[in-house]
Every structure is written in C-alpha cells, then in structure tokens.
Write a protein that holds these residues in place. Structure first.
Motif, PDB file in Angstrom:
ATOM      1  N   PRO A  39       0.784  -1.241   0.000  1.00 44.06           N
ATOM      2  CA  PRO A  39       0.000   0.000   0.000  1.00 44.06           C
ATOM      3  C   PRO A  39       0.816   1.292   0.000  1.00 44.06           C
ATOM      4  N   ASP A  43       0.524   3.802  -3.141  1.00 44.44           N
ATOM      5  CA  ASP A  43      -0.073   5.132  -3.031  1.00 44.44           C
ATOM      6  C   ASP A  43       0.899   6.231  -3.446  1.00 44.44           C
ATOM      7  N   ALA A 158      -4.034  12.397  -4.588  1.00 44.05           N
ATOM      8  CA  ALA A 158      -4.596  11.303  -3.795  1.00 44.05           C
ATOM      9  C   ALA A 158      -4.498  10.014  -4.592  1.00 44.05           C
ATOM     10  N   SER A 159      -4.384   8.888  -3.876  1.00 43.86           N
ATOM     11  CA  SER A 159      -4.297   7.597  -4.560  1.00 43.86           C
ATOM     12  C   SER A 159      -4.823   6.493  -3.665  1.00 43.86           C
ATOM     13  N   GLY A 160      -5.377   5.454  -4.298  1.00 47.53           N
ATOM     14  CA  GLY A 160      -5.863   4.282  -3.596  1.00 47.53           C
ATOM     15  C   GLY A 160      -5.751   3.070  -4.502  1.00 47.53           C
ATOM     16  N   PRO A 161      -6.303   1.935  -4.096  1.00 45.54           N
ATOM     17  CA  PRO A 161      -6.169   0.719  -4.895  1.00 45.54           C
ATOM     18  C   PRO A 161      -6.959   0.733  -6.193  1.00 45.54           C
ATOM     19  N   SER A 164      -6.444   6.923  -8.858  1.00 44.44           N
ATOM     20  CA  SER A 164      -5.594   8.013  -8.388  1.00 44.44           C
ATOM     21  C   SER A 164      -6.127   9.292  -9.013  1.00 44.44           C
ATOM     22  N   ARG A 200     -10.316  12.013  -0.084  1.00 45.37           N
ATOM     23  CA  ARG A 200     -11.560  11.313  -0.427  1.00 45.37           C
ATOM     24  C   ARG A 200     -12.328  12.067  -1.501  1.00 45.37           C
ATOM     25  N   LEU A 203     -10.773  11.589  -4.902  1.00 48.68           N
ATOM     26  CA  LEU A 203     -10.977  10.247  -5.445  1.00 48.68           C
ATOM     27  C   LEU A 203     -12.440   9.959  -5.790  1.00 48.68           C
TER      28      LEU A 203
END
Length: 297
Positions: A39, A43, A158-161, A164, A200, A203
């Motif tokens: 993670p 990220d 911002a980034s997540g699984p 991004s 948040r 995203l």
C-alpha cells in the motif's frame, strides 16, 4: 457521474488562475495488474502517476515528461511518464518493508526529485533536479515549482487501490505578459480554497461537483475532457536495438547458457524471446560475409 480516466482543464474566469483535474481508473489499475505493490509504495506511485498527468497537461509538446525520485531509502526508485498523446506508464523499486512515514523515511534523506521534459524529434531535453523535501509528494512538487517555475503552481494528490486523482492550480500571465505574483490576492484565495480539498473528495467527486464545492463563489468554466490511458512504448524493434547495443558476444553467451534470450519490459511486463535463429538474424549484418563474387585461379 464520475468521468473515468479523464483530464479536464478549468478556468476561474474572474481571476488569472487556471487549473487541471485528473481522475485515473482503468489507466491506474492497468499498471497495478502488472506490478502489485504494498500500500505505501502503491499510493506514492499513484500520486506521482496523477501528478505527471497534471504537469504534462500544462505543456505543449509531442515527446514525454518523466517524473523520477531516487534515494537510499526503502522505496529507492520511482518513475512515471506521460506522453504528449496522454499515455501513462510507471514503476517503483523497493526493498524490505516500506514505512508509512514522510518522504525522508520512505525515500531516504538523500532523495532527489527529477523532472525531465523530452520534446522528442532530436530536440534538446530539459531537466530540473531538486532535493526531495516536504511531508508529501504534493508538498515536494510545490517546493519544486516555487524554485523552478515562473508561473506559481500548486498540486493536490490522492491515490488508492482503485484510482488516483489530482488537482493543479497555476497562475496565468497578466495582460502585460508578466507572471501572476505568488502574493496576488486572487492566487492566495484560490489556493486557500483548494487547500480544503480532501483525498476522499479527489478520489470520489466528479470534476464539476468538486470544483463547485471548492470555488462556489467563483465563476468556473470547465473545458472539454481528454481521455487518459495506460500504454507502454516498448516494442520488438526497441528490444532488438537494445540487444545490438549489448553486442553479439554477450547476447550469444546468454543464448548458449540459457537456450534463449529473454527480455521483460519493466513497465508493462511484456516478454520478448529470441531463439538461436533470431539472434543470428539480429547480428547477421555485423558478421563478415565471404566474398563469393570472384574466383581465384
């Protein structure tokens, strides 16, 4: 409705401020499918992925823009690239467990941020190099822009699984061509409003809704969106050129030891294999040929 893999330019019409918004979904997951990362690494790479798309959007070029971070920390190399045709690719290299800390803990105290603009067609490359400073990549880029850009520029990332995303603001030149000063009232107000954005929101909110939330007292004009995509520039021809650069003796030695020469692209994991016939064809023009055009008596 959220636009997927899209980049939008927007204007704060009553101010000398413009911006870019990007949201990457399939283009981001395509990278992760080829290189699963823990993670923290994922990220940081996703933030850089969004950042290079935003920065490239402020330029007019046909080549490529490369953002690279290198250091002695656990995450010791990260590189992302955007092309003038809005294609993206990237990768990271790490060792051991990467801590969820600031940039110094992740990349090392000696880490450097390098941004390279390659306009292509044999034209001169531009490269900016600074120490990697700040608690986050967005903060490091803000420092980079403050030192190297004439136009004031800020980014939020911002980034997540699954995705991004990012937001960029840039002051525009005035009527006299002079850049917007960083202490201009319009610029300060726009950046203060943008500082309220959360990861948040970046995203999850569509561009129009996010901009309305941030700049509800401004007149915002959202321009037509552009599709972003994951793509790699590797090809059999480029791999062949690389093997030629290694030289016939080294490639033939690998062939003798392994039974084939196998090359895997670090960016997209595409595999290229060369057997004995392929290798000999590759170097055939380099080998001296017998003179069969004359006969000695």
């Amino acid at each position: 409705m959220m636009e997927r893999d899209t980049l939008h330019r927007f204007l704060l019409e009553r101010t000398p401020v413009r911006g870019e918004w990007v949201h990457l979904d399939a283009a981001w997951r395509a990278l992760l499918e080829r290189h699963p990362y823990p993670p923290v690494v994922r990220d940081r790479l996703g933030e850089a992925y969004a950042a290079v798309a935003l920065i490239a959007a402020t330029l007019k070029f046909d080549g490529s823009l490369i953002l690279q971070i290198t250091g002695s920390g656990p995450l010791h190399m990260l590189v992302v690239q955007a092309t003038g045709s809005r294609a993206l690719r990237g990768l990271a290299r790490y060792r051991g467990e990467v801590p969820a800390g600031d940039l110094t803990e992740i990349f090392g105290a000696d880490a450097r941020l390098v941004i390279t603009l390659d306009p292509g067609a044999g034209r001169e490359r531009y490269q900016g190099v600074v120490a990697l400073e700040g608690p986050s990549l967005a903060a490091a880029l803000d420092i980079y822009f403050a030192r190297s850009e004439q136009l004031p520029t800020r980014v939020w990332l911002a980034s997540g699984p699954a995705s991004s995303a990012g937001l960029l603001l840039q002051g525009m030149p005035g009527a006299d061509g002079a850049p917007t000063p960083p202490d201009a009232e319009d610029w300060i107000r726009a950046t203060l409003l943008s500082d309220t954005v959360s990861a948040r929101e970046l995203l999850e909110l569509p561009a129009e809704r996010l901009l309305r939330r941030l700049f509800h007292e401004e007149r915002v004009r959202l321009l037509e969106g552009h599709a972003m995509r994951f793509a790699c520039s590797c090809s059999p021809e480029k791999v062949e050129e690389m093997l030629k650069g290694l030289g016939a003796s080294e490639v033939r030695a690998t062939l003798a030891q392994e039974g084939e020469v196998s090359v895997t692209c670090e960016f997209c994991n595409a595999g290229y294999r060369f057997d004995a016939v392929d290798v000999e064809a590759l170097f055939a023009s380099d080998d001296p040929q017998p003179d069969v055009g004359s006969t000695r008596h």
